[in-house]
Enzyme design. Structure first.
Site, PDB file in Angstrom:
ATOM      1  N   CYS A 132     -20.334  44.643 -17.626  1.00  0.00           N
ATOM      2  CA  CYS A 132     -18.885  44.757 -17.831  1.00  0.00           C
ATOM      3  C   CYS A 132     -18.189  43.435 -17.550  1.00  0.00           C
ATOM      4  O   CYS A 132     -17.922  43.092 -16.396  1.00  0.00           O
ATOM      5  CB  CYS A 132     -18.329  45.863 -16.920  1.00  0.00           C
ATOM      6  SG  CYS A 132     -16.553  46.048 -17.043  1.00  0.00           S
ATOM      7  N   CYS A 135     -14.818  43.778 -15.792  1.00  0.00           N
ATOM      8  CA  CYS A 135     -14.878  44.046 -14.351  1.00  0.00           C
ATOM      9  C   CYS A 135     -15.277  42.797 -13.572  1.00  0.00           C
ATOM     10  O   CYS A 135     -14.757  42.532 -12.498  1.00  0.00           O
ATOM     11  CB  CYS A 135     -15.908  45.132 -14.031  1.00  0.00           C
ATOM     12  SG  CYS A 135     -15.924  46.508 -15.172  1.00  0.00           S
ATOM     13  N   ASP A 136     -16.237  42.043 -14.087  1.00  0.00           N
ATOM     14  CA  ASP A 136     -16.892  41.008 -13.272  1.00  0.00           C
ATOM     15  C   ASP A 136     -16.649  39.571 -13.735  1.00  0.00           C
ATOM     16  O   ASP A 136     -17.046  38.640 -13.039  1.00  0.00           O
ATOM     17  CB  ASP A 136     -18.416  41.254 -13.259  1.00  0.00           C
ATOM     18  CG  ASP A 136     -18.754  42.642 -12.719  1.00  0.00           C
ATOM     19  OD1 ASP A 136     -17.995  43.126 -11.859  1.00  0.00           O
ATOM     20  OD2 ASP A 136     -19.765  43.227 -13.153  1.00  0.00           O
TER      21      ASP A 136
END
Ligand code: NAP
Length: 305
Positions: A132, A135-136
């Protein structure tokens, strides 16, 4: 008391749309979702091809869908479905929070990221391996990263990562991308992205954290070590249908087989969205499936009375 007219398993765009249509049609509806609502689209940074939502994040779109379903009375349960029993007219769904029953069920469990299945992948999850970018991505400010895959997801996320990172190696197993042409052009014009053609990942290496990826050229067999701190894997998806084995017809890849009313091989059990065997897996087709499935459930229940 755990009886409903309809139980929807999965809270992505397909499930949320089915929840909206069913509750608006006054069906007593329970939507079961094990994580936060939204499914895969909730981790997508940029949406620009869902008509009526010209631009924004997946999170924003999902929040609107969730509120819209809740407004008409759909109930939500945060739990995972672990087993189903579709053998009788009254279907039983077993979850971590008990058993729930309904004569009609819509399966909208979507897909999960496919893994590379190479040495180091599992060991470095959360320490360099991610599925992701939204997300990261920000963890890799000014660092080199790798994206694996040649589809829309890989290409779009590679572009997204260029906001933070120093460089993106886009590793693809063939000599042409599968992604939509317009995003391909953006990749080729982005100086931060280097496409590594005809190559597959062999191994992920490092000490505590990921430090390098061994890549093999499939044409000449040559192996190269590429120094990166993060690897984002976007090589497609597998349907979340393992808990349905033996209960309804799945195709050889595990996708649920339905007719054009979204009905599965079991009367009263419907499927919608990415977990279904179909040509195009996008938000717009998932929401269409969800609406059709809920409408078909309404007709199915009318015929039972
Ligand atoms: P996808 O289209 O199935 O692409 C998967 C990519 O991974 C392909 O390039 C494939 O290579 C490669 N691949 C598969 N297995 C591999 C392996 N074991 N090792 C290395 N590479 C491997 O998947 P996706 O990009 O996740 O997209 C899924 C669906 O969502 C598609 O229908 C896509 O159009 C849609 N989507 C749409 C948008 C959008 O419209 N904005 C955004 C994201 C996703 P080959 O090309 O050689 O098969």
């Amino acid at each position: 008391m755990n009886s409903y007219d309809l139980i929807i398993i999965g809270g992505g765009p397909a499930g949320l749309t089915a929840g909206l249509y069913a509750s608006r049609a006054k069906l007593k509806t329970l939507l079961i979702e094990k994580k936060a609502a939204g499914g895969q689209i909730a981790t997508t940074e940029h949406i620009e091809n869902y008509p009526g939502f010209a631009q924004g994040s997946g999170q924003e779109l999902v929040k609107i869908m969730e509120e819209q379903a809740a407004r008409f009375g759909a109930e939500f349960l945060a739990a995972g479905a672990t087993a189903v029993d579709f053998s009788a007219q009254e279907k039983i769904i077993t979850t971590g929070k008990g058993e729930f029953r309904a004569p009609a069920v819509i399966i909208a469990t979507g897909c999960s990221a496919r893994r590379l299945e190479v040495p180091g992948e599992k060991e470095f999850i959360g320490r360099g391996v991610s599925f992701c970018a939204t997300c990261d991505g920000a963890f890799y400010e000014d660092l080199p990263v790798m994206v694996v895959g040649g589809g829309d997801a890989a290409v779009e996320e590679a572009l997204y990562l260029t906001r933070f990172v120093e460089k993106v190696y886009l590793v693809h197993r063939r000599d042409a991308l599968r992604a939509t042409k317009i995003v391909q052009d953006r990749v080729f014009n982005n100086p931060k992205i280097e496409v590594v053609w005809n190559s597959v990942v062999e191994e992920l290496q490092g000490d505590e954290l990921l430090e390098r990826v061994v890549v093999r050229n499939v044409k000449d067999g040559r192996k190269t070590e590429i120094a990166v701190n993060g690897i984002f894997i976007y090589i497609g998806f597998l349907p979340n249908t393992g808990f349905l084995a033996g209960q309804i017809r799945l195709n050889e890849s595990g996708y649920v087989v339905t007719d054009d009313r979204m009905e599965t091989s079991v009367p009263g059990v419907f499927a919608a969205g990415d977990c279904r065997e179909k040509l195009l897996r996008q938000v717009v087709t998932a929401t269409g499936d969800g609406a059709t499935a809920a409408f078909a459930v309404e007709k199915y229940l009318e015929n039972l009375r």
